[in-house]
Design a protein around this motif. Structure first.
Motif, PDB file in Angstrom:
ATOM      1  N   THR A  55       0.849  -1.209   0.000  1.00  0.00           N
ATOM      2  CA  THR A  55       0.000   0.000   0.000  1.00  0.00           C
ATOM      3  C   THR A  55       0.875   1.246   0.000  1.00  0.00           C
ATOM      4  O   THR A  55       0.547   2.241  -0.648  1.00  0.00           O
ATOM      5  CB  THR A  55      -1.002   0.055   1.187  1.00  0.00           C
ATOM      6  OG1 THR A  55      -0.294   0.239   2.411  1.00  0.00           O
ATOM      7  CG2 THR A  55      -1.872  -1.174   1.257  1.00  0.00           C
ATOM      8  N   ALA A  58       2.117   1.597  -3.495  1.00  0.00           N
ATOM      9  CA  ALA A  58       1.079   2.129  -4.391  1.00  0.00           C
ATOM     10  C   ALA A  58       0.918   3.634  -4.207  1.00  0.00           C
ATOM     11  O   ALA A  58       0.704   4.362  -5.184  1.00  0.00           O
ATOM     12  CB  ALA A  58      -0.243   1.404  -4.132  1.00  0.00           C
ATOM     13  N   ARG A  98      -2.943  -5.371  -8.015  1.00  0.00           N
ATOM     14  CA  ARG A  98      -4.368  -5.510  -7.696  1.00  0.00           C
ATOM     15  C   ARG A  98      -4.948  -4.189  -7.195  1.00  0.00           C
ATOM     16  O   ARG A  98      -5.997  -3.758  -7.630  1.00  0.00           O
ATOM     17  CB  ARG A  98      -4.519  -6.602  -6.626  1.00  0.00           C
ATOM     18  CG  ARG A  98      -5.935  -6.867  -6.219  1.00  0.00           C
ATOM     19  CD  ARG A  98      -6.033  -8.096  -5.351  1.00  0.00           C
ATOM     20  NE  ARG A  98      -5.444  -7.908  -4.027  1.00  0.00           N
ATOM     21  CZ  ARG A  98      -5.290  -8.896  -3.140  1.00  0.00           C
ATOM     22  NH1 ARG A  98      -5.636 -10.123  -3.438  1.00  0.00           N
ATOM     23  NH2 ARG A  98      -4.781  -8.658  -1.955  1.00  0.00           N
ATOM     24  N   GLN A  99      -4.188  -3.532  -6.295  1.00  0.00           N
ATOM     25  CA  GLN A  99      -4.688  -2.268  -5.746  1.00  0.00           C
ATOM     26  C   GLN A  99      -4.823  -1.191  -6.807  1.00  0.00           C
ATOM     27  O   GLN A  99      -5.686  -0.336  -6.735  1.00  0.00           O
ATOM     28  CB  GLN A  99      -3.727  -1.749  -4.666  1.00  0.00           C
ATOM     29  CG  GLN A  99      -3.755  -2.523  -3.378  1.00  0.00           C
ATOM     30  CD  GLN A  99      -2.461  -2.325  -2.592  1.00  0.00           C
ATOM     31  OE1 GLN A  99      -2.047  -1.201  -2.357  1.00  0.00           O
ATOM     32  NE2 GLN A  99      -1.833  -3.406  -2.199  1.00  0.00           N
TER      33      GLN A  99
END
Ligand code: COA
Length: 349
Positions: A55, A58, A98-99
């Motif tokens: 995260t 990202a 995916r995020q």
């Protein structure tokens, strides 16, 4: 001939600031000791249960992608460098994918620790130069604070490391003499255990020193963890600090000179040197050895500690945001770390 360039750059550091004084409350250390030996004043720690390595990666990637003038859908390959991934497997690259909704493109995780960003840059450079990909997202991210020993036993390692992420988008350029001029990668496995996080692993008594974990005899199957590892709490990183320091101050100047000489430059031609933020004393030693003035070196370890694969992109991004990296500047990146691995990149911005 096609070259590759850094088309966009971004970084993310968690909000939580942990000072040397905060660490001194939980282990036997002091602000004075840490600052004198490493230059570190504070570092950031990710928020448990909310953030992960991917995260943070990202968050940095979103900024880099926007600055590159593209959208996440335009990215055609992901390289994720980390030593502190979300899972043992699969890698953090697919989780970031995916995020960010970038399904279908390749995602490669690399494990080159503090040299991870330079290794990743070299891989991205080859993909882009060959014409295979046009927008390679390279991320370096670390969540060290969930894998450190916060007792006094782990103080030599724990005080050094911090969490964060940096990202770049590597794109093609046809501008003569611009972009990534060369990359130089090295490794010496003789130093593998001098800075290592060995458990869990398949070593099972094969490598010298790993017999101590007491593997039960069984015909099939095995165990990554043994009861003795838990008894000894032997699941933290270990580091022979002085050996690492000595190797770093030897290999850093060598690999910087390799980058400069292979392009016909000398240290005085550099506009900016961005060293991996391992220890301010190592950076200062290398800078002095190479005669690079203070205003041509970017250090930020004071604020973030050593963020391993994230340290170069975070530092480079901060320098760029501060106006220290301008069109046409000659920029050298150099890293050193566990493995041992080391490497450099020379870039004409
Ligand atoms: N606070 C207080 N004391 C500490 C400490 C800490 N955080 N960490 C270690 N010490 C103590 C040691 O226990 C030792 O005590 P002793 O003399 O009673 O045995 C003493 O300080 C000296 O330890 P030593 O390991 O010899 O210190 P050093 O001068 O080598 O400094 C490092 C330690 C880790 C700062 C230094 O070796 C270093 O920076 N090495 C390179 C590390 C690095 O860059 N790693 C990342 C590579 S990518």
């Amino acid at each position: 001939m096609l070259s590759s360039k850094i088309g966009g750059i971004g970084f993310y550091v968690p909000e939580k600031v942990v000072t040397n004084h905060d660490l001194a409350k939980v282990m036997d250390t002091s602000d004075e000791w840490i600052q004198e030996r490493t230059g570190i004043v504070e570092r950031r720690y990710a928020e448990r249960h909310k953030e992960t390595t991917s995260t943070m990666g990202a968050a940095a990637a979103k900024i880099a992608i926007e600055r590159a003038g593209i959208t996440a859908k335009d990215v055609d390959f992901i390289i994720f460098a980390t030593l502190s991934p979300d899972y043992y497997f699969p890698g953090s690259g697919v989780l970031l994918q995916r995020q960010m909704g970038m399904n279908g493109i390749g995602a490669l995780d690399i494990r080159n620790q503090c040299s991870g960003f330079v290794y990743g840059l070299s891989i991205a450079d080859q993909f882009v130069k060959s014409g295979m990909y046009k927008n390679v997202l390279l991320v370096g991210a670390e969540f060290h604070s969930c894998g450190l020993d916060f007792s006094t036993r782990g103080r030599n390692v724990t005080v050094i490391f911090g969490d964060g992420a940096g990202a770049v988008v590597i794109q093609p350029t046809e501008e003569e003499g611009k972009g990534i001029l060369s990359t130089h990668l090295h490794a010496d496995g003789d130093g593998a255990e001098k800075l290592a996080y060995m458990n869990p692993g398949s070593h099972a008594g094969v490598h010298v020193g790993t017999e101590k974990y007491g593997y039960p005899e069984q015909e099939f199957g095995g165990m990554f963890f043994t009861p003795k590892m838990f008894e000894d709490e032997d699941f933290f990183p270990n580091m022979e600090g002085q050996a690492v320091f000595k190797f770093a101050v030897q290999k850093f100047p060598e690999v910087i000179m390799e980058a400069l000489e292979s392009n016909g430059y000398k240290p005085s031609d550099l506009d900016l040197f961005v060293p991996h933020q391992a220890n301010l004393r190592i950076s200062q030693f290398v800078q002095a050895r190479m005669g690079i003035p203070d205003d041509k070196v970017w250090n930020n370890i004071q604020k973030y500690g050593n963020t391993t694969a994230a340290s170069i992109p975070i530092a480079l991004c901060e320098a760029w945001e501060a106006g220290k990296v301008k069109e046409g500047d000659l920029v050298c990146l150099a890293a050193f770390g566990s493995g041992f691995t080391w490497g450099s990149a020379l870039i004409r911005w």
